[in-house]
Design an enzyme around this catalytic site. Structure first.
Site, PDB file in Angstrom:
ATOM      1  N   ASP A  92     -31.344  44.959  47.497  1.00 22.49           N
ATOM      2  CA  ASP A  92     -30.029  44.583  47.309  1.00 22.49           C
ATOM      3  C   ASP A  92     -29.329  45.863  46.346  1.00 22.49           C
ATOM      4  O   ASP A  92     -30.160  46.256  45.510  1.00 22.49           O
ATOM      5  CB  ASP A  92     -29.737  43.363  46.649  1.00 22.49           C
ATOM      6  CG  ASP A  92     -29.819  42.036  47.866  1.00 22.49           C
ATOM      7  OD1 ASP A  92     -30.221  42.350  48.942  1.00 22.49           O
ATOM      8  OD2 ASP A  92     -29.215  41.044  47.392  1.00 22.49           O
ATOM      9  N   HIS A  97     -34.653  44.432  44.822  1.00 18.35           N
ATOM     10  CA  HIS A  97     -33.299  45.223  44.494  1.00 18.35           C
ATOM     11  C   HIS A  97     -33.722  46.643  44.303  1.00 18.35           C
ATOM     12  O   HIS A  97     -34.660  46.924  43.936  1.00 18.35           O
ATOM     13  CB  HIS A  97     -32.568  44.764  43.159  1.00 18.35           C
ATOM     14  CG  HIS A  97     -32.035  43.192  43.182  1.00 18.35           C
ATOM     15  ND1 HIS A  97     -32.835  42.219  43.241  1.00 18.35           N
ATOM     16  CD2 HIS A  97     -30.872  42.815  43.532  1.00 18.35           C
ATOM     17  CE1 HIS A  97     -32.143  41.055  43.104  1.00 18.35           C
ATOM     18  NE2 HIS A  97     -30.790  41.247  43.407  1.00 18.35           N
TER      19      HIS A  97
END
Length: 428
Positions: A135, A300
Site C-alpha cells: 500500500d 506497505h
C-alpha cells in the site's frame, strides 16, 4: 598502474555524479541516491494538468466547473444507499452491534449485507498462495526496493495514492514497466466512511476529458492505464462506500493478515512487534492454514522501514514457504484476472502461467531471471532500518519526503569495474 586505477575510479565517480535523467521512467529508475530520488521534479504531462485535479494531499471534492464529474455522480447517486450514515472515527458508541452496514472498521465485515455487492477479496483463492502487495505508493525512494523485487523476478500488486502519483509520476511508471499490478488507493488516503457519498465519490473519481476516476485518472495520466481494483485506506469501508466503488467498476481488495509495518508508535507497536507479526504469519503458513485457500497480508511501501521489512522477510517467504506457501503472486494473478485495467492492450498472466515461469505477458518489461536466495540476503543487509521520511499531517510522505533507503548493491557496475581492473593488472 596506480595512475590507471585512479583514473578509472575517477571516471566512475564522475559518471555517478552526472545529473540524473528525470524525464523518463528509465532515467528515474537508474537513480541510486535516495536523496536525489526524493528531490521534487517537474514532469510536464502531469504538472500541466494539475489544475484539473483536487489539490494534492487535500480531501477531494468535485471541482466547481466540472460538469462531467457532476454528471457522472448524478448518474450513479440514485444507486447509492441513503440510509447508511456517515461514520465517525473511532466508531460511535451508539452504532448498532449488529453492524447493519457491514462496516469493516467496526467488525471486520467483508461480506456485504446490501444486495448486489460482491464480497471483498480478503485472500488469494488459490491454495498455498500469497497474494503479494504493498500500500501507499509510489514512495519516492522505492528504487532499491523495486530493484530487489526485479532481481527476484517477483511481481506484486501496488495500491497507489493519487496524490503520491501526482508527486512522483515516474516512480509510478516503474510499477507498470516492471510488471506489477496497479490498484487505486484513493486521492488523499482518508477514512472513506467519514466522507459524504459525493466526497467519497470524488476521492475515487476525477475526469478532465475522459470518463475515469480521480486516483485512477491520475494513474491513467501518469502511467497510461486505468485500474479496476482499489483498497480502502485503513480498510475503512462499508456498504455505502462499496456501492460507490462498485458503480465505478472497482473491485475491493482487503486482507486477513496484517504485518503492522505502518503502525509503529514506539510504545505498543515497535520494530519487534512487526518482526513478530511477520514471523507469526510465516508460522501460520507452516502450520498448513493456507493449504486450501491462500492468504493476503497487509504490507506497505510507505517508508524505508516498511520496505526494508519486506526485503528482510522475503527470503523466509521463499524458503520457509516452499512446502506450505508455494506461490507468491500479485493478487490479480491469484484471481486469474488477466485484464487488470480498462485498457485492453495490457494483460496479466493466468495463475498457471505465472507459477510456470511466465510472470509477464504483453505490455510489460521482462524482468531478470535471477532468483538466488543469496542475492536476496545480501540485498536485505544493504537496506537501512531507519526511516527519515518527512510526513504530512495524515502520516503519509509529502513531496519533500527523504526516506533514505540505502541502495541495493549495484553489482552490474561493480562487475564492470572489477573486470577493467583485472584486465589492467593482466596487461601490466
Amino acid at each position: 598502474m596506480t595512475f590507471w586505477v585512479v583514473s578509472i575510479l575517477h571516471l566512475r565517480v564522475n559518471a555517478q555524479s552526472t545529473t540524473a535523467d528525470r524525464t523518463s521512467e528509465v532515467g528515474e529508475a537508474a537513480i541510486t541516491d535516495p536523496n536525489e530520488e526524493c528531490s521534487p521534479y517537474s514532469y510536464p504531462p502531469v504538472n500541466n494538468q494539475l489544475s484539473s485535479f483536487p489539490p494534492i494531499w487535500e480531501a477531494a471534492s468535485i471541482l466547481p466547473n466540472d460538469s462531467t464529474a457532476q454528471g457522472k455522480w448524478n448518474s450513479i447517486s440514485g444507486s447509492i444507499p441513503s440510509n447508511i450514515s456517515v461514520k465517525t472515527q473511532p466508531p460511535a458508541s451508539n452504532y448498532s452491534s449488529n453492524d447493519p452496514d457491514c462496516w469493516w472498521t467496526y467488525s471486520l465485515c467483508t461480506e456485504p449485507k446490501l444486495s448486489g455487492l460482491s464480497a471483498d477479496i480478503t485472500a488469494a483463492p488459490e491454495p498455498s498462495t500469497l497474494g503479494f502487495g504493498f500500500d501507499d505508493g509510489p514512495n519516492c525512494s522505492h528504487n532499491a526496493f523495486y530493484d530487489f523485487l526485479q532481481s527476484q523476478n517477483q511481481k506484486a500488486t501496488v495500491y497507489y495514492i493519487g496524490s503520491n502519483v501526482a508527486d512522483w509520476p515516474l516512480e509510478a511508471q516503474r510499477a507498470l514497466a516492471d510488471g506489477h499490478e496497479i490498484c487505486a488507493h484513493t486521492w488523499s488516503h482518508p477514512y472513506m466512511t467519514t466522507f459524504t457519498s459525493e466526497a467519497a465519490f470524488a476521492e475515487l473519481w476525477y475526469s478532465t476529458e475522459v470518463d475515469s476516476f480521480v486516483a485512477m485518472q491520475m494513474i491513467k495520466l501518469a502511467v497510461g492505464v486505468t485500474p479496476t481494483c482499489w483498497r480502502p485506506p485503513y480498510g475503512d469501508v462499508d456498504d455505502r462506500i462499496r456501492s460507490i466503488a462498485h458503480a465505478l467498476g472497482l473491485q475491493t481488495i482487503m486482507w486477513e493478515y496484517d504485518s503492522l509495518d505502518s503502525d509503529i508508535n514506539g510504545n505498543s507497536i515497535t520494530d519487534q512487534t512487526v518482526d513478530t507479526s511477520y514471523n507469526n504469519f510465516i508460522q501460520t503458513a507452516n502450520n498448513g492454514t493456507f493449504n486450501h485457500t491462500g492468504a493476503i497480508i497487509l504490507m506497505h511501501e510507505l517508508n524505508n522501514f516498511t520496505m526494508s521489512e519486506a526485503v528482510k522477510f522475503y527470503p523466509q517467504f521463499k524458503s520457509s514457504f516452499q512446502e506450505w506457501l508455494k506461490h507468491i503472486v500479485p493478487v490479480g494473478v491469484s484471481l486469474n484476472k488477466t485484464q487488470p485495467y480498462v485498457e485492453a492492450n495490457y494483460s496479466l498472466p493466468t495463475f498457471e502461467q505465472y507459477i510456470s515461469g511466465t510472470v509477464t505477458v504483453n505490455g510489460t518489461r521482462v524482468s531478470p531471471n535471477s532468483t538466488s536466495s543469496s542475492g536476496s540476503s545480501t540485498s536485505s543487509d544493504s537496506l537501512s532500518s531507519t526511516s527519515s521520511a518527512t510526513v504530512s499531517g495524515n502520516g503519509l510522505p509529502t513531496a519533500s519526503s527523504s526516506n533514505a533507503a540505502d541502495r541495493l548493491t549495484d553489482t552490474g557496475h561493480h562487475s564492470i569495474l572489477l573486470s577493467i581492473l583485472f584486465l589492467i593488472f593482466y596487461l601490466l
